[in-house]
Design a protein around this motif. Structure first.
Motif, mmCIF file in Angstrom:
data_model
loop_
_atom_site.group_PDB
_atom_site.id
_atom_site.type_symbol
_atom_site.label_atom_id
_atom_site.label_comp_id
_atom_site.label_asym_id
_atom_site.label_seq_id
_atom_site.Cartn_x
_atom_site.Cartn_y
_atom_site.Cartn_z
ATOM 1 N N ALA A 1 0.864 -1.273 -0.009
ATOM 2 C CA ALA A 1 -0.204 -0.091 0.180
ATOM 3 C C ALA A 1 0.901 1.027 -0.088
ATOM 4 N N THR A 2 0.651 2.210 -0.882
ATOM 5 C CA THR A 2 1.381 3.408 -0.990
ATOM 6 C C THR A 2 0.875 4.472 -0.215
ATOM 7 N N ALA A 3 1.593 5.749 -0.010
ATOM 8 C CA ALA A 3 0.882 6.759 0.595
ATOM 9 C C ALA A 3 -0.237 7.318 -0.071
ATOM 10 N N SER A 4 -0.450 7.268 -1.309
ATOM 11 C CA SER A 4 -1.743 7.866 -1.953
ATOM 12 C C SER A 4 -2.795 6.806 -2.055
ATOM 13 N N GLY A 5 -2.823 5.572 -1.319
ATOM 14 C CA GLY A 5 -3.899 4.529 -1.408
ATOM 15 C C GLY A 5 -3.660 3.631 -2.407
ATOM 16 N N LEU A 6 -2.854 3.599 -3.505
ATOM 17 C CA LEU A 6 -2.669 2.646 -4.564
ATOM 18 C C LEU A 6 -1.781 1.571 -4.103
ATOM 19 N N THR A 7 -1.507 0.477 -4.783
ATOM 20 C CA THR A 7 -0.928 -0.573 -4.649
ATOM 21 C C THR A 7 0.569 -0.597 -5.368
ATOM 22 N N ALA A 8 1.555 -0.546 -4.760
ATOM 23 C CA ALA A 8 2.920 -0.630 -5.528
ATOM 24 C C ALA A 8 2.887 -1.797 -6.465
ATOM 25 N N LYS A 9 3.881 -1.526 -7.490
ATOM 26 C CA LYS A 9 4.088 -2.613 -8.291
ATOM 27 C C LYS A 9 5.030 -3.572 -7.845
ATOM 28 N N ASP A 10 5.002 -4.980 -8.322
ATOM 29 C CA ASP A 10 6.044 -5.725 -7.774
ATOM 30 C C ASP A 10 7.551 -5.112 -8.131
ATOM 31 N N GLY A 11 8.518 -5.162 -7.290
ATOM 32 C CA GLY A 11 9.866 -4.962 -7.800
ATOM 33 C C GLY A 11 10.467 -4.476 -6.418
ATOM 34 N N GLN A 12 11.757 -3.933 -6.673
ATOM 35 C CA GLN A 12 12.808 -3.778 -5.467
ATOM 36 C C GLN A 12 12.402 -2.556 -4.695
ATOM 37 N N TYR A 13 12.358 -2.540 -3.334
ATOM 38 C CA TYR A 13 12.125 -1.502 -2.439
ATOM 39 C C TYR A 13 12.984 -1.642 -1.394
ATOM 40 N N THR A 14 13.593 -0.233 -0.899
ATOM 41 C CA THR A 14 14.325 -0.182 0.302
ATOM 42 C C THR A 14 13.606 0.590 1.316
ATOM 43 N N ILE A 15 14.063 0.125 2.730
ATOM 44 C CA ILE A 15 13.616 0.899 3.712
ATOM 45 C C ILE A 15 14.638 1.620 4.523
ATOM 46 N N THR A 16 14.243 2.591 5.318
ATOM 47 C CA THR A 16 15.208 3.428 6.332
ATOM 48 C C THR A 16 14.122 3.496 7.418
ATOM 49 N N VAL A 17 14.991 3.296 8.588
ATOM 50 C CA VAL A 17 14.257 3.297 9.997
ATOM 51 C C VAL A 17 14.807 4.400 10.785
ATOM 52 N N ASP A 18 13.974 5.299 11.204
ATOM 53 C CA ASP A 18 14.458 6.301 12.200
ATOM 54 C C ASP A 18 13.847 6.156 13.505
ATOM 55 N N ALA A 19 14.416 5.948 14.318
ATOM 56 C CA ALA A 19 13.736 5.528 15.796
ATOM 57 C C ALA A 19 14.211 6.209 16.960
ATOM 58 N N ILE A 20 13.342 6.415 18.017
ATOM 59 C CA ILE A 20 13.777 7.039 19.084
ATOM 60 C C ILE A 20 13.192 6.256 20.313
ATOM 61 N N ASP A 21 13.823 6.461 21.464
ATOM 62 C CA ASP A 21 13.468 5.569 22.666
ATOM 63 C C ASP A 21 12.470 6.512 23.270
ATOM 64 N N ALA A 22 11.911 6.221 24.767
ATOM 65 C CA ALA A 22 11.190 6.989 25.497
ATOM 66 C C ALA A 22 11.715 8.327 25.955
ATOM 67 N N THR A 23 12.967 8.389 26.150
ATOM 68 C CA THR A 23 13.730 9.567 26.323
ATOM 69 C C THR A 23 14.073 10.578 25.168
ATOM 70 N N GLY A 24 13.645 10.206 23.917
ATOM 71 C CA GLY A 24 13.945 10.777 22.965
ATOM 72 C C GLY A 24 15.496 10.638 22.233
ATOM 73 N N ALA A 25 16.099 9.774 22.721
ATOM 74 C CA ALA A 25 17.326 9.354 22.163
ATOM 75 C C ALA A 25 17.197 8.480 20.900
ATOM 76 N N LYS A 26 18.152 8.695 19.984
ATOM 77 C CA LYS A 26 17.883 7.701 18.777
ATOM 78 C C LYS A 26 18.440 6.329 19.127
ATOM 79 N N VAL A 27 17.734 5.486 18.398
ATOM 80 C CA VAL A 27 17.833 4.109 18.279
ATOM 81 C C VAL A 27 18.327 3.287 17.265
ATOM 82 N N ALA A 28 19.638 2.781 17.020
ATOM 83 C CA ALA A 28 20.094 2.229 15.973
ATOM 84 C C ALA A 28 19.225 1.030 15.477
ATOM 85 N N VAL A 29 18.724 0.942 14.633
ATOM 86 C CA VAL A 29 18.249 -0.281 13.984
ATOM 87 C C VAL A 29 18.678 -1.119 12.876
#
Length: 223
Positions: A155-183
């Motif tokens: 599911a894409t941000a526009s509500g459509l369905t993405a085509k099959d293919g390669q996709y890459t993720i990045t993760v920006d995370a923080i803990d309860a204190t606001g400190a950055k968490v490596a993922v």
């Protein structure tokens, strides 16, 4: 079979390169030997070659000979190493593996990544990008401590369905204190083939290519 052909081509190429280098050194070796013997044959009996100079030339002579032998040995070691790599990585074809990486295939509306945060994250923004680098979707979630799976249904941000293919993720995370968490991110899939044409074997997983050194574990096949 493809892996075997690639392996044979790589070993043949390495052997050909080593042979060419050896012939070049052998030519220099022969030329050096000819010059040395000609010099000895034509030296002035009343003014013979200086002993120290002659000794230095003999040392050079021995050095070139040793280099020839070393090149032969290195060629044998390289060929043996590539043959071993071909045998070990080819055995992974058809096996499911888990490897370091952030890029995987979306197939039939299914894609998944393995996430391993350094500690629990109170908020994690997962950004999914297409092969052209454009943002396709984002999702805000929480992450518990330890290894877990992140699934995406295409599911894409526009509500459509993405085509099959390669996709890459990045993760920006923080803990309860606001400190950055490596993922740490990993991908998994079945190995379809092995490319042995480079300096390191590369596994083909769908349309993704994963260096053999990135593989962290093998997944047991479903019974």
């Amino acid at each position: 079979m493809a892996a075997g052909i690639a392996s044979s081509t790589s070993i043949t190429s390495a052997t050909a390169t080593t042979t060419a280098d050896t012939k070049a050194i052998a030519g220099n070796f022969t030329q050096f030997l000819t010059l040395l013997t000609t010099q000895l044959r034509n030296q002035n009996p009343l003014d013979p070659m200086d002993t120290n100079q002659f000794t230095q030339q003999l040392v050079q002579f021995a050095g070139v000979e040793q280099q020839l032998k070393t090149n032969d040995q290195l060629g044998t070691i390289l060929a043996s190493s590539k043959a071993s790599a071909a045998a070990s990585t080819s055995s992974l074809i058809g096996r499911s593996v888990v490897a370091d990486g952030a890029t995987t295939d979306l197939t039939g509306g299914k894609a998944s990544w393995t996430l391993n945060p350094a500690r629990a994250a109170a908020r994690a923004i997962v950004t999914i990008k297409g092969s052209d680098g454009s943002v396709v979707a984002t999702k805000t979630t929480t992450l518990k401590a330890g290894t877990q799976t992140f699934d995406w249904n295409g599911a894409t941000a526009s509500g459509l369905t993405a085509k099959d293919g390669q996709y890459t993720i990045t993760v920006d995370a923080i803990d309860a204190t606001g400190a950055k968490v490596a993922v740490d991110t990993k991908v998994s899939g079945k190995v379809d083939g092995v490319d042995l044409s480079g300096t390191e074997p590369v596994l083909t997983i769908g349309s993704s290519r994963v260096p053999a050194s990135a593989v962290k574990s093998l997944v047991a096949s479903a019974s």
